[in-house]
Scaffold this motif. Structure first.
Motif, PDB file in Angstrom:
ATOM      1  N   ASP A  17      -3.696 -10.576 -26.715  1.00 39.84           N
ATOM      2  CA  ASP A  17      -3.657 -10.273 -28.057  1.00 39.84           C
ATOM      3  C   ASP A  17      -3.588 -11.471 -28.896  1.00 39.84           C
ATOM      4  OD1 ASP A  17      -4.427  -7.443 -27.766  1.00 39.84           O
ATOM      5  OD2 ASP A  17      -2.345  -6.914 -27.958  1.00 39.84           O
ATOM      6  N   ASP A  18      -2.810 -12.448 -28.317  1.00 42.57           N
ATOM      7  CA  ASP A  18      -2.639 -13.654 -29.096  1.00 42.57           C
ATOM      8  C   ASP A  18      -4.099 -14.373 -29.014  1.00 42.57           C
ATOM      9  OD1 ASP A  18       0.039 -13.385 -29.407  1.00 42.57           O
ATOM     10  OD2 ASP A  18       0.575 -14.412 -27.353  1.00 42.57           O
ATOM     11  N   ALA A  68     -10.328 -14.709 -33.515  1.00 44.70           N
ATOM     12  CA  ALA A  68     -10.692 -13.933 -34.774  1.00 44.70           C
ATOM     13  C   ALA A  68     -10.368 -14.907 -35.998  1.00 44.70           C
ATOM     14  CB  ALA A  68     -10.160 -12.600 -35.081  1.00 44.70           C
ATOM     15  N   ARG A  69      -9.426 -15.742 -35.982  1.00 39.38           N
ATOM     16  CA  ARG A  69      -9.239 -16.467 -36.900  1.00 39.38           C
ATOM     17  C   ARG A  69     -10.051 -17.914 -37.038  1.00 39.38           C
ATOM     18  NH1 ARG A  69      -5.838 -21.050 -37.287  1.00 39.38           N
ATOM     19  NH2 ARG A  69      -4.929 -20.808 -35.200  1.00 39.38           N
ATOM     20  N   LEU A  70     -10.338 -18.355 -35.712  1.00 38.69           N
ATOM     21  CA  LEU A  70     -11.181 -19.363 -35.813  1.00 38.69           C
ATOM     22  C   LEU A  70     -12.744 -19.134 -36.645  1.00 38.69           C
ATOM     23  CD1 LEU A  70     -11.221 -21.280 -32.444  1.00 38.69           C
ATOM     24  CD2 LEU A  70     -10.398 -22.131 -34.402  1.00 38.69           C
ATOM     25  N   LYS A  71     -13.106 -17.690 -36.067  1.00 40.89           N
ATOM     26  CA  LYS A  71     -14.436 -17.414 -36.662  1.00 40.89           C
ATOM     27  C   LYS A  71     -14.270 -17.142 -38.159  1.00 40.89           C
ATOM     28  CE  LYS A  71     -16.273 -15.126 -32.592  1.00 40.89           C
ATOM     29  NZ  LYS A  71     -16.965 -13.951 -32.115  1.00 40.89           N
ATOM     30  N   THR A  72     -13.254 -16.502 -38.813  1.00 42.73           N
ATOM     31  CA  THR A  72     -13.221 -16.347 -40.101  1.00 42.73           C
ATOM     32  C   THR A  72     -12.828 -17.582 -40.814  1.00 42.73           C
ATOM     33  OG1 THR A  72     -12.205 -14.179 -39.771  1.00 42.73           O
ATOM     34  CG2 THR A  72     -12.006 -15.208 -42.134  1.00 42.73           C
ATOM     35  N   GLU A  73     -11.987 -18.522 -40.231  1.00 39.81           N
ATOM     36  CA  GLU A  73     -11.676 -19.809 -41.379  1.00 39.81           C
ATOM     37  C   GLU A  73     -12.893 -20.762 -41.276  1.00 39.81           C
ATOM     38  OE1 GLU A  73      -8.019 -21.443 -39.530  1.00 39.81           O
ATOM     39  OE2 GLU A  73      -6.838 -19.917 -40.570  1.00 39.81           O
ATOM     40  N   ASN A  74     -13.779 -20.707 -40.105  1.00 39.63           N
ATOM     41  CA  ASN A  74     -14.949 -21.625 -40.095  1.00 39.63           C
ATOM     42  C   ASN A  74     -16.157 -21.073 -40.446  1.00 39.63           C
ATOM     43  OD1 ASN A  74     -13.526 -24.260 -38.881  1.00 39.63           O
ATOM     44  ND2 ASN A  74     -12.508 -22.420 -37.727  1.00 39.63           N
ATOM     45  N   GLY A  75     -16.358 -19.964 -40.772  1.00 45.47           N
ATOM     46  CA  GLY A  75     -17.545 -19.106 -41.099  1.00 45.47           C
ATOM     47  C   GLY A  75     -18.544 -19.130 -40.085  1.00 45.47           C
ATOM     48  N   GLU A 122     -18.768 -16.190 -37.539  1.00 46.73           N
ATOM     49  CA  GLU A 122     -18.658 -14.792 -37.244  1.00 46.73           C
ATOM     50  C   GLU A 122     -19.464 -14.481 -35.960  1.00 46.73           C
ATOM     51  OE1 GLU A 122     -18.506 -15.977 -40.258  1.00 46.73           O
ATOM     52  OE2 GLU A 122     -16.438 -14.969 -41.153  1.00 46.73           O
ATOM     53  N   ASP A 123     -20.604 -15.385 -36.314  1.00 43.26           N
ATOM     54  CA  ASP A 123     -21.599 -14.819 -34.932  1.00 43.26           C
ATOM     55  C   ASP A 123     -21.461 -15.855 -33.704  1.00 43.26           C
ATOM     56  OD1 ASP A 123     -22.489 -17.164 -36.310  1.00 43.26           O
ATOM     57  OD2 ASP A 123     -24.701 -16.839 -36.258  1.00 43.26           O
ATOM     58  N   ALA A 124     -20.576 -16.653 -33.891  1.00 42.75           N
ATOM     59  CA  ALA A 124     -20.354 -17.572 -32.464  1.00 42.75           C
ATOM     60  C   ALA A 124     -19.780 -16.760 -31.375  1.00 42.75           C
ATOM     61  CB  ALA A 124     -19.640 -18.558 -32.941  1.00 42.75           C
ATOM     62  N   PRO A 125     -20.329 -17.097 -30.328  1.00 48.59           N
ATOM     63  CA  PRO A 125     -20.017 -16.415 -29.075  1.00 48.59           C
ATOM     64  C   PRO A 125     -18.781 -17.068 -28.322  1.00 48.59           C
ATOM     65  CG  PRO A 125     -21.859 -17.564 -28.505  1.00 48.59           C
ATOM     66  CD  PRO A 125     -21.659 -17.845 -29.951  1.00 48.59           C
ATOM     67  N   ILE A 126     -17.561 -16.712 -28.936  1.00 46.78           N
ATOM     68  CA  ILE A 126     -16.389 -17.321 -28.497  1.00 46.78           C
ATOM     69  C   ILE A 126     -15.553 -16.259 -27.558  1.00 46.78           C
ATOM     70  CG2 ILE A 126     -14.306 -18.282 -28.956  1.00 46.78           C
ATOM     71  CD1 ILE A 126     -15.491 -19.249 -31.773  1.00 46.78           C
ATOM     72  N   SER A 127     -15.732 -16.571 -26.212  1.00 45.02           N
ATOM     73  CA  SER A 127     -14.876 -15.563 -25.261  1.00 45.02           C
ATOM     74  C   SER A 127     -13.401 -16.204 -24.780  1.00 45.02           C
ATOM     75  CB  SER A 127     -15.851 -15.389 -24.075  1.00 45.02           C
ATOM     76  OG  SER A 127     -16.066 -16.607 -23.388  1.00 45.02           O
ATOM     77  N   TYR A 128     -12.968 -15.177 -24.114  1.00 44.53           N
ATOM     78  CA  TYR A 128     -11.716 -15.607 -23.210  1.00 44.53           C
ATOM     79  C   TYR A 128     -11.465 -14.906 -21.869  1.00 44.53           C
ATOM     80  CZ  TYR A 128      -6.657 -15.713 -22.075  1.00 44.53           C
ATOM     81  OH  TYR A 128      -5.337 -15.826 -21.527  1.00 44.53           O
ATOM     82  N   MET A 129     -10.849 -15.928 -21.061  1.00 42.57           N
ATOM     83  CA  MET A 129     -10.793 -15.362 -19.631  1.00 42.57           C
ATOM     84  C   MET A 129      -9.644 -16.057 -18.969  1.00 42.57           C
ATOM     85  SD  MET A 129     -14.038 -15.882 -16.790  1.00 42.57           S
ATOM     86  CE  MET A 129     -15.120 -14.671 -17.822  1.00 42.57           C
ATOM     87  N   THR A 130      -8.890 -15.247 -18.198  1.00 48.56           N
ATOM     88  CA  THR A 130      -7.820 -16.348 -17.439  1.00 48.56           C
ATOM     89  C   THR A 130      -8.363 -16.638 -16.263  1.00 48.56           C
ATOM     90  OG1 THR A 130      -7.012 -14.221 -16.592  1.00 48.56           O
ATOM     91  CG2 THR A 130      -6.081 -14.784 -18.445  1.00 48.56           C
ATOM     92  N   THR A 131      -8.007 -17.734 -15.748  1.00 49.46           N
ATOM     93  CA  THR A 131      -8.521 -18.658 -14.595  1.00 49.46           C
ATOM     94  C   THR A 131      -7.371 -19.155 -13.700  1.00 49.46           C
ATOM     95  OG1 THR A 131      -8.582 -20.339 -15.871  1.00 49.46           O
ATOM     96  CG2 THR A 131     -10.670 -19.127 -15.788  1.00 49.46           C
ATOM     97  N   SER A 132      -7.718 -19.297 -12.421  1.00 50.28           N
ATOM     98  CA  SER A 132      -6.664 -19.977 -11.519  1.00 50.28           C
ATOM     99  C   SER A 132      -7.643 -21.109 -10.663  1.00 50.28           C
ATOM    100  CB  SER A 132      -6.114 -19.204 -10.617  1.00 50.28           C
ATOM    101  OG  SER A 132      -5.490 -19.966  -9.510  1.00 50.28           O
ATOM    102  N   ALA A 133      -7.419 -22.380 -11.098  1.00 46.96           N
ATOM    103  CA  ALA A 133      -7.924 -23.310 -10.732  1.00 46.96           C
ATOM    104  C   ALA A 133      -7.658 -23.483  -9.015  1.00 46.96           C
ATOM    105  CB  ALA A 133      -7.813 -24.583 -11.331  1.00 46.96           C
ATOM    106  N   LYS A 134      -6.411 -23.279  -8.811  1.00 45.28           N
ATOM    107  CA  LYS A 134      -5.844 -22.992  -7.368  1.00 45.28           C
ATOM    108  C   LYS A 134      -6.477 -21.840  -6.507  1.00 45.28           C
ATOM    109  CE  LYS A 134      -1.296 -23.023  -4.948  1.00 45.28           C
ATOM    110  NZ  LYS A 134      -0.055 -22.823  -5.129  1.00 45.28           N
TER     111      LYS A 134
END
Length: 203
Positions: A153-154, A160-167, A169-181
């Protein structure tokens, strides 16, 4: 999409057909994030190299290239720039952002301060990138340690804030947890960014 924000074809160059009659796309990817979040380990794991617990910090930038078969018609060549995260490299890093096609912004799930530093990294990226709505993947690395201090959620609220503050909204910004190990989601995050680049190119 806004006419002024169309994906910059000059940054993802369409080359000649290969011997296999596939379209070849070349894209510059930057790996951003604070010192010791695991950027180099993410890149090394993606390139099929062995995970190293302790390695020398990246000075300036390091570079790798990998080709991804997106579909039966298209190959995308990812030129991956791994940027130093230590303080004091800001002016040096800035030159590497020019011509960027997409970015992976990495933070350490155990260190909340590295998540907060993403704001600074985005500001640097924003100053250097030509395409303001380019694909960005945010990676919460070191999920294998099972000590997450940052919730999904964080990150969703941050996006959401990045998209709103920088206009953007259509940018494909995603999130994923990873482990390089362990390699968890490493190939997946690069494949996802490659697909996002391909989708933007077709718009």
């Amino acid at each position: 999409m806004n006419e002024n924000n169309k994906f910059p074809i000059v940054r993802i160059k369409l080359g000649a057909k290969s011997d296999l009659s596939k379209q070849r796309i070349v894209a510059k990817i930057v790996l951003c994030g604070a010192w010791a979040v695991g950027k180099t380990s993410v890149r090394r794991r993606y390139m099929g190299e062995t995970f190293i617990q302790d390695h020398l910090s990246t000075l300036g930038a390091d570079f790798s290239v990998n080709k991804v078969d997106l579909n039966e018609d298209t190959i995308i060549e990812l030129q991956i720039w791994d940027l130093a995260g230590q303080p004091g490299f800001e002016s040096l890093r800035q030159r590497f952002f020019k011509g960027t096609s997409a970015a992976l912004m990495v933070f350490d799930l155990e260190r909340p301060e590295t998540f907060k530093e993403l704001d600074s990294w985005f500001e640097q990226l924003w100053r250097g990138m030509d395409e303001k709505s380019m694909p960005i993947a945010i990676l919460g690395n070191k999920v294998d340690l099972n000590n997450d201090q940052i919730s999904e959620d964080d990150v969703r609220n941050y996006i959401a804030r990045l998209k709103t503050e920088n206009g953007i909204e259509d940018a494909p910004i995603s999130y994923m947890t990873t482990s390089a190990k362990t390699g968890e989601n490493i190939n997946e995050c690069f494949f996802q960014i490659a697909n996002a680049l391909y989708d933007r190119l077709r718009e």
